[in-house]
Write an enzyme that holds these catalytic residues in place. Sequence first.
Site, PDB file in Angstrom:
ATOM      1  N   ARG A  34       0.933  -1.363  -0.380  1.00  3.49           N
ATOM      2  CA  ARG A  34      -0.192  -0.077   0.212  1.00  3.49           C
ATOM      3  C   ARG A  34       1.298   1.381   0.236  1.00  3.49           C
ATOM      4  O   ARG A  34       0.504   2.283  -0.282  1.00  3.49           O
ATOM      5  CB  ARG A  34      -1.194   0.014   1.418  1.00  3.49           C
ATOM      6  CG  ARG A  34      -2.002  -1.216   1.205  1.00  3.49           C
ATOM      7  CD  ARG A  34      -2.936  -0.947   2.076  1.00  3.49           C
ATOM      8  NE  ARG A  34      -4.164  -1.838   2.202  1.00  3.49           N
ATOM      9  CZ  ARG A  34      -4.600  -1.744   3.470  1.00  3.49           C
ATOM     10  NH1 ARG A  34      -4.341  -0.950   4.403  1.00  3.49           N
ATOM     11  NH2 ARG A  34      -5.535  -3.254   3.043  1.00  3.49           N
ATOM     12  N   ASP A 143     -14.770   9.409  11.270  1.00  4.42           N
ATOM     13  CA  ASP A 143     -13.635   8.463  11.201  1.00  4.42           C
ATOM     14  C   ASP A 143     -12.205   9.511  11.352  1.00  4.42           C
ATOM     15  O   ASP A 143     -11.910  10.158  11.269  1.00  4.42           O
ATOM     16  CB  ASP A 143     -13.839   7.658   9.550  1.00  4.42           C
ATOM     17  CG  ASP A 143     -13.602   6.460   9.835  1.00  4.42           C
ATOM     18  OD1 ASP A 143     -13.506   5.788   9.890  1.00  4.42           O
ATOM     19  OD2 ASP A 143     -12.324   6.684   9.668  1.00  4.42           O
TER      20      ASP A 143
END
Length: 273
Positions: A34, A143
Amino acid sequence: MHLSERHFKTISKLIEGQVGIKLPAAKRLMVEGRLHKRVRALNYSCLNEYVDNLFHDGQFEDEIAHLIDVVTTNKTDFFREPSHFDFMRDVAVPELLNSRGRADLKIWSSACSTGMEAYTAAMVLDDMNRRGSRFGFRILGTDISNVVLHAARTAIYTTDVLAPVPPDFIRRYFMMSRNRESDQVRVVPELRRLTGFMRMNLMEPSYPVDRDVDMIFCRNVLIYFERETQRKVIERLCTHLRPGGYLMVGHSESMIHSVVPGLKQVQPTIFKV
Ligand SMILES: C[S@@+](CC[C@H](N)C(=O)[O-])C[C@H]1O[C@@H](n2cnc3c(N)ncnc32)[C@H](O)[C@@H]1O
């Protein structure tokens, strides 16, 4: 080129300290995969050079946000673990309304990812009003990841994620693109207006959120935290519930009952204060 063990440890310590998420050695490949894109975008020659520079030149603040986006797992769905929404409709909301008469309900999706949990709650509550209930509601989604918050605010999704949504809800609560080729849909403005999103780290010692919330969803995030962090997060969240309010955790997180002994367990993953 791979991350050296030392560099991977630097990242995992940093992430655990900032967001509470453990990154065991088994996650090294995932992190490497990633991070490659970010390393290329910043013109570093390799992953280790990127990590060495994380703490240099005052770039830490910017880069930590990117790093968090990269390592967080954001899987979510509309109507995920649907029994929670059945409980909300059949038990929690009628009970909260009975105890308070006419009311405005506050719902908080506290690790909201791309917003599907928040918009599912919005659809279910709006549908209750169409069937004769009379109450207002506001939904807050929070979040840690900026990328998912952006998606939640725009509320644009691809049609493949609509599979769990009942067909009449799809017709009522999603706008189709005018372009017939497009596979994108958008949540209708009536629901978007009732739903707000904000960046918030569950690891913070206090949360900038009202203290009279009726229902908090904290699902599929506690599982990434150490036991002590789980306890602190749940205790803090509960201070934001009004008396009689509910906390829902993910179906693999019912163990928090043993972590926070004072909670009243109504169902395996539903708690009441
Ligand atoms: C697997 S998703 C769960 C989404 C949704 N609650 C559900 O059950 O479908 C977990 C979310 O938690 C967020 N997260 C992880 N650590 C966090 C923290 N310390 N504070 C706030 N959010 C966090 C991630 O960014 C991710 O979007």
